[in-house]
Design a protein around this motif. Structure first.
Motif, PDB file in Angstrom:
ATOM      1  N   VAL A  66     -13.138   1.013  -1.464  1.00 48.98           N
ATOM      2  CA  VAL A  66     -11.885   0.258  -1.426  1.00 48.98           C
ATOM      3  C   VAL A  66     -10.959   0.918  -0.415  1.00 48.98           C
ATOM      4  CG1 VAL A  66      -9.868  -0.512  -2.726  1.00 48.98           C
ATOM      5  CG2 VAL A  66     -12.125  -0.480  -3.819  1.00 48.98           C
ATOM      6  N   ALA A  67     -10.819   0.287   0.748  1.00 46.24           N
ATOM      7  CA  ALA A  67      -9.881   0.736   1.780  1.00 46.24           C
ATOM      8  C   ALA A  67      -8.617  -0.107   1.633  1.00 46.24           C
ATOM      9  CB  ALA A  67     -10.494   0.574   3.164  1.00 46.24           C
ATOM     10  N   TRP A  68      -7.534   0.502   1.177  1.00 49.11           N
ATOM     11  CA  TRP A  68      -6.389  -0.272   0.731  1.00 49.11           C
ATOM     12  C   TRP A  68      -5.680  -1.040   1.834  1.00 49.11           C
ATOM     13  CZ3 TRP A  68      -5.199  -2.061  -3.819  1.00 49.11           C
ATOM     14  CH2 TRP A  68      -5.808  -1.481  -4.933  1.00 49.11           C
ATOM     15  N   LYS A  69      -5.770  -0.578   3.069  1.00 54.44           N
ATOM     16  CA  LYS A  69      -5.145  -1.345   4.144  1.00 54.44           C
ATOM     17  C   LYS A  69      -5.885  -2.649   4.418  1.00 54.44           C
ATOM     18  CE  LYS A  69      -2.300   1.638   7.008  1.00 54.44           C
ATOM     19  NZ  LYS A  69      -2.084   2.212   8.360  1.00 54.44           N
ATOM     20  N   LYS A  70      -7.116  -2.762   3.929  1.00 53.26           N
ATOM     21  CA  LYS A  70      -7.924  -3.950   4.159  1.00 53.26           C
ATOM     22  C   LYS A  70      -7.937  -4.899   2.958  1.00 53.26           C
ATOM     23  CE  LYS A  70     -11.133  -1.513   7.260  1.00 53.26           C
ATOM     24  NZ  LYS A  70     -12.566  -1.213   7.536  1.00 53.26           N
ATOM     25  N   ILE A  71      -7.192  -4.566   1.903  1.00 49.30           N
ATOM     26  CA  ILE A  71      -7.202  -5.378   0.684  1.00 49.30           C
ATOM     27  C   ILE A  71      -6.130  -6.465   0.773  1.00 49.30           C
ATOM     28  CG2 ILE A  71      -6.891  -5.349  -1.816  1.00 49.30           C
ATOM     29  CD1 ILE A  71      -9.455  -4.010  -0.882  1.00 49.30           C
ATOM     30  N   PRO A  72      -6.519  -7.739   0.661  1.00 51.55           N
ATOM     31  CA  PRO A  72      -5.526  -8.819   0.702  1.00 51.55           C
ATOM     32  C   PRO A  72      -4.446  -8.642  -0.366  1.00 51.55           C
ATOM     33  CG  PRO A  72      -7.760  -9.705   0.833  1.00 51.55           C
ATOM     34  CD  PRO A  72      -7.898  -8.245   0.498  1.00 51.55           C
ATOM     35  N   PHE A  73      -3.227  -9.020  -0.024  1.00 46.63           N
ATOM     36  CA  PHE A  73      -2.068  -8.981  -0.910  1.00 46.63           C
ATOM     37  C   PHE A  73      -1.636  -7.562  -1.274  1.00 46.63           C
ATOM     38  CE2 PHE A  73      -4.518 -12.894  -1.907  1.00 46.63           C
ATOM     39  CZ  PHE A  73      -3.697 -13.773  -1.229  1.00 46.63           C
ATOM     40  N   ASN A  74      -2.225  -6.563  -0.601  1.00 46.30           N
ATOM     41  CA  ASN A  74      -1.743  -5.182  -0.689  1.00 46.30           C
ATOM     42  C   ASN A  74      -1.473  -4.618   0.703  1.00 46.30           C
ATOM     43  OD1 ASN A  74      -3.403  -5.148  -3.521  1.00 46.30           O
ATOM     44  ND2 ASN A  74      -1.699  -3.702  -3.527  1.00 46.30           N
ATOM     45  N   GLN A  75      -2.528  -4.584   1.521  1.00 47.09           N
ATOM     46  CA  GLN A  75      -2.434  -4.083   2.896  1.00 47.09           C
ATOM     47  C   GLN A  75      -1.833  -2.678   2.952  1.00 47.09           C
ATOM     48  OE1 GLN A  75      -0.847  -6.997   5.681  1.00 47.09           O
ATOM     49  NE2 GLN A  75      -1.566  -8.682   4.387  1.00 47.09           N
TER      50      GLN A  75
ATOM     51  N   TYR B  80     -12.308  -8.066   1.517  1.00 48.70           N
ATOM     52  CA  TYR B  80     -11.516  -7.469   2.579  1.00 48.70           C
ATOM     53  C   TYR B  80     -10.847  -8.562   3.410  1.00 48.70           C
ATOM     54  CZ  TYR B  80     -13.069  -2.575   2.080  1.00 48.70           C
ATOM     55  OH  TYR B  80     -13.282  -1.292   1.646  1.00 48.70           O
ATOM     56  N   LEU B  81      -9.816  -8.179   4.150  1.00 46.29           N
ATOM     57  CA  LEU B  81      -9.079  -9.124   4.978  1.00 46.29           C
ATOM     58  C   LEU B  81      -9.955  -9.786   6.040  1.00 46.29           C
ATOM     59  CD1 LEU B  81      -5.807  -7.059   5.490  1.00 46.29           C
ATOM     60  CD2 LEU B  81      -5.948  -9.282   4.361  1.00 46.29           C
ATOM     61  N   ASP B  82     -11.011  -9.081   6.476  1.00 46.76           N
ATOM     62  CA  ASP B  82     -11.876  -9.636   7.517  1.00 46.76           C
ATOM     63  C   ASP B  82     -12.923 -10.605   6.985  1.00 46.76           C
ATOM     64  OD1 ASP B  82     -13.674  -7.992   6.240  1.00 46.76           O
ATOM     65  OD2 ASP B  82     -14.009  -6.640   7.941  1.00 46.76           O
ATOM     66  N   GLY B  83     -12.883 -10.892   5.673  1.00 48.69           N
ATOM     67  CA  GLY B  83     -13.826 -11.821   5.067  1.00 48.69           C
ATOM     68  C   GLY B  83     -15.048 -11.176   4.472  1.00 48.69           C
ATOM     69  N   SER B  84     -15.274  -9.889   4.717  1.00 51.45           N
ATOM     70  CA  SER B  84     -16.409  -9.199   4.109  1.00 51.45           C
ATOM     71  C   SER B  84     -16.111  -8.907   2.639  1.00 51.45           C
ATOM     72  CB  SER B  84     -16.705  -7.898   4.852  1.00 51.45           C
ATOM     73  OG  SER B  84     -15.598  -7.011   4.765  1.00 51.45           O
ATOM     74  N   SER B  85     -17.150  -8.677   1.868  1.00 52.62           N
ATOM     75  CA  SER B  85     -16.953  -8.420   0.440  1.00 52.62           C
ATOM     76  C   SER B  85     -18.061  -7.535  -0.096  1.00 52.62           C
ATOM     77  CB  SER B  85     -16.890  -9.730  -0.350  1.00 52.62           C
ATOM     78  OG  SER B  85     -18.138 -10.385  -0.328  1.00 52.62           O
ATOM     79  N   GLN B  86     -17.782  -6.935  -1.232  1.00 49.60           N
ATOM     80  CA  GLN B  86     -18.755  -6.134  -1.965  1.00 49.60           C
ATOM     81  C   GLN B  86     -18.733  -6.596  -3.416  1.00 49.60           C
ATOM     82  OE1 GLN B  86     -17.783  -1.772  -1.171  1.00 49.60           O
ATOM     83  NE2 GLN B  86     -16.061  -2.830  -0.203  1.00 49.60           N
TER      84      GLN B  86
ATOM     85  N   ALA C 265      15.586 -14.442  -7.831  1.00 49.39           N
ATOM     86  CA  ALA C 265      14.184 -14.099  -7.575  1.00 49.39           C
ATOM     87  C   ALA C 265      14.037 -12.585  -7.497  1.00 49.39           C
ATOM     88  CB  ALA C 265      13.697 -14.724  -6.274  1.00 49.39           C
ATOM     89  N   ILE C 266      13.004 -12.088  -8.155  1.00 48.18           N
ATOM     90  CA  ILE C 266      12.626 -10.677  -8.034  1.00 48.18           C
ATOM     91  C   ILE C 266      11.339 -10.641  -7.230  1.00 48.18           C
ATOM     92  CG2 ILE C 266      11.989  -8.564  -9.236  1.00 48.18           C
ATOM     93  CD1 ILE C 266      13.595  -9.508 -11.622  1.00 48.18           C
ATOM     94  N   VAL C 267      11.378  -9.984  -6.089  1.00 48.06           N
ATOM     95  CA  VAL C 267      10.230  -9.946  -5.187  1.00 48.06           C
ATOM     96  C   VAL C 267       9.588  -8.569  -5.260  1.00 48.06           C
ATOM     97  CG1 VAL C 267       9.438 -10.236  -2.816  1.00 48.06           C
ATOM     98  CG2 VAL C 267      11.340 -11.624  -3.683  1.00 48.06           C
ATOM     99  N   THR C 268       8.387  -8.504  -5.838  1.00 44.75           N
ATOM    100  CA  THR C 268       7.662  -7.231  -5.958  1.00 44.75           C
ATOM    101  C   THR C 268       6.468  -7.186  -5.022  1.00 44.75           C
ATOM    102  OG1 THR C 268       6.151  -7.929  -7.731  1.00 44.75           O
ATOM    103  CG2 THR C 268       8.330  -7.166  -8.390  1.00 44.75           C
ATOM    104  N   ILE C 269       6.352  -8.174  -4.149  1.00 46.24           N
ATOM    105  CA  ILE C 269       5.265  -8.210  -3.166  1.00 46.24           C
ATOM    106  C   ILE C 269       5.371  -6.977  -2.272  1.00 46.24           C
ATOM    107  CG2 ILE C 269       4.367  -9.484  -1.177  1.00 46.24           C
ATOM    108  CD1 ILE C 269       5.474 -12.036  -2.492  1.00 46.24           C
ATOM    109  N   PRO C 270       4.265  -6.273  -1.986  1.00 50.60           N
ATOM    110  CA  PRO C 270       4.331  -5.127  -1.075  1.00 50.60           C
ATOM    111  C   PRO C 270       4.997  -5.509   0.242  1.00 50.60           C
ATOM    112  CG  PRO C 270       2.183  -5.212  -2.124  1.00 50.60           C
ATOM    113  CD  PRO C 270       2.894  -6.473  -2.514  1.00 50.60           C
ATOM    114  N   LEU C 271       5.770  -4.598   0.789  1.00 49.75           N
ATOM    115  CA  LEU C 271       6.515  -4.906   2.012  1.00 49.75           C
ATOM    116  C   LEU C 271       5.585  -5.217   3.176  1.00 49.75           C
ATOM    117  CD1 LEU C 271       9.355  -2.219   1.787  1.00 49.75           C
ATOM    118  CD2 LEU C 271       9.327  -4.559   0.892  1.00 49.75           C
ATOM    119  N   SER C 272       4.398  -4.627   3.174  1.00 52.39           N
ATOM    120  CA  SER C 272       3.424  -4.905   4.226  1.00 52.39           C
ATOM    121  C   SER C 272       2.994  -6.362   4.206  1.00 52.39           C
ATOM    122  CB  SER C 272       2.197  -3.998   4.052  1.00 52.39           C
ATOM    123  OG  SER C 272       1.708  -4.071   2.714  1.00 52.39           O
TER     124      SER C 272
END
Length: 516
Positions: free
Chosen positions: A449-458, A101-107, A327-334
């Protein structure tokens, strides 16, 4: 050999245009306008991109479709991916996999052999022809995915009420609506709108469609299930009593009634054998040597003569620069909103004001108790924060399986995600125990899996109306930068949208190469 009706229509379309063909189709009893779309395909010259380099940011489905098609057309391609895996939101968790998770926690998933969780997309509609065609091209084996199951359950809103089968919700609602219509016709309420022949025709239809009796009432139907099921005993079958009208027309039932009617969820739906990431892995194998993992993008410099991307190797900390013609940028806009760029102010503003939806999935390993209750695949519905409970569509009669004990989105997902992981697991377990009394205790190895907390997705998908001004703005070429992804399609959240968006950009680059 005589030409078929479809052959004739295709000839008309080619020679006289689709307007003529559509008119002829109706005359022939066919409706091409309602034919599912065919797969989008590009047939580009193999040396079209010779001497041209494209850098692709993100190895999700959009990024890999772009890379594959450009490679076929002779472009030099490099894909930069921050993670150590491909797929983006196409993510399947197996035993030993980590969720950070973005806060450094993990499972760490504790699933046993053969048990897996599709943390992102979990189904493939039959009309998503483009992504299905890539599955065929890449050798991804598919199997049916049971999305709608009348044996699954709905958990009533009121505490203490037992769950009911979806077959009863569907058929009792039909019966009650049919009864109201039959009574209206019988009392003459529709005499101004219907002829006598119309009234007779509709009354007969209601008898078949809703099992309305000759006196205009609905007293239940075997379609809703039985108190005593057919068998070889001495007592014959007895259908179950209808649900109370207040339960049928409660807004809580609407999703259970209408979900499978949405075009995305109508049968047939499919899934890759062994997990949704089989699609991502097949793309990754085809693009071997072109994807650099652990490459976190720091900045994008959109210049007149090309694009310069600065990125950091997450393993070593080394900073590097990659240059390309496009360049093709497919990174989520968030995520893109937090990356330094020199994109025009209106583009940057549109990216930053884009909001992503919330969604959480919580999964468990469990004995397959649901099969003992006659449930083989499908979805049950609750009014709790967990919203949906999914049952696996494969591995029937195995000892254990994967149970998705929460799939929610929107404000409920925000509320659920605000809990600690231990609270989420306890909540999911308690809700499943209400749905399947006595079986909550057998759930093990939970992962959330809370998707707003997932790095590189948010976030899982964009919370906007496709086709709005920002959508149109971000779909345009921005100098030498081109944005792509499911968020820039009218099929937002689906892999089909990602593939179609990517093909749109590839077609644009191909046209530029031809013009040059």
């Amino acid at each position: 050999m005589a030409a078929s009706r479809r052959d004739l229509l295709m000839h008309l379309a080619a020679t006289a245009g689709w307007a003529v063909a559509l008119g002829a189709s109706k005359a022939l009893g066919m409706d091409l306008a309602n034919t599912p779309p065919q797969a989008a395909k590009l047939d580009l010259p193999r040396d079209l991109g010779k001497g041209r380099k494209v850098v692709i940011l993100g190895a999700g489905i959009a990024g890999m479709v772009s890379a594959l098609e450009l490679t076929k057309a002779g472009f030099e391609v490099q894909v930069l991916e921050a993670r150590e895996r491909v797929g983006g939101r196409n993510w399947t968790l197996r035993g030993g996999d980590k969720v950070d998770y973005l806060d450094g926690s993990s499972q760490t998933a504790g699933f046993g052999k053969g048990v897996y969780m599709n943390a992102g997309p979990a189904r493939l509609p039959g009309w998503h022809r483009t992504i299905l065609t890539y599955c065929k091209e890449l050798g991804v084996e598919l199997q049916p995915m049971v999305n709608a199951n009348r044996s699954a359950l709905m958990l009533p809103r009121a505490a203490g009420q037992p769950p009911v089968r979806l077959r009863q919700v569907v058929n009792d609602s039909r019966g009650m609506i049919g009864e109201l219509l039959a009574k209206s016709i019988k009392r003459g309420a529709l005499d101004q709108d219907l002829t006598a022949a119309d009234r007779a025709m509709i009354t007969n239809f209601l008898g078949a469609w809703a099992e309305i009796r000759p006196d205009g009432t609905y007293k239940g139907s075997e379609r809703s299930g039985f108190k005593v099921w057919p068998g070889a005993g001495d007592v014959g079958p007895t259908h179950i009593d209808p649900l109370p009208m207040k339960d049928i027309f409660d807004p809580q039932t609407w999703e259970a009634l209408l979900f499978e009617e949405l075009v995305e969820f109508q049968p047939t739906m499919m899934q890759p054998v062994g997990g949704m990431d089989r699609i991502a892995m097949a793309f990754g194998a085809k693009l071997k040597g072109k994807i650099r993992h652990g490459a976190e993008v720091i900045s994008i410099d959109n210049r007149e003569g090309g694009v310069e991307v600065t990125w950091k190797d997450r393993r070593t900390g080394k900073v590097s620069v990659t240059t390309a013609d496009q360049a093709i940028v497919t990174i989520p806009l968030s995520v893109l909103a937090g990356i330094k760029t020199n994109l025009p102010a209106d583009i940057s503003a549109a990216i930053k004001r884009t909001r992503y939806e919330s969604s959480v999935k919580t999964g468990w390993q469990s004995p397959r108790f649901w099969e003992d209750q006659g449930i083989y695949g499908g979805i049950s519905y609750t009014s709790d924060l967990i919203n949906h409970v999914w049952y696996p569509s494969a591995g029937f009669h195995s000892d254990t399986g994967f149970l998705l004990g929460c799939y929610n989105y929107g404000p409920g997902a925000d509320q659920y995600a605000a809990m600690t992981l231990e609270q989420q697991f306890a909540y999911s377990r308690a809700s499943i125990d209400r749905l399947h009394p006595g079986h909550g205790a057998g759930l093990v190895h939970p992962v959330s899996v809370a998707w707003k907390k997932i790095p590189f997705n948010q976030g899982p998908w964009v919370d906007w109306e496709s086709g709005g001004p920002d959508y149109r703005l971000l779909n345009q070429p921005i100098g030498r930068v081109h944005l792509a992804g499911e968020h820039l399609s009218f099929i937002t959240s689906w892999q089909e949208g990602a593939a179609l968006s990517a093909l749109r950009v590839v077609e644009r680059l191909a046209a530029m190469a031809k013009a040059a």
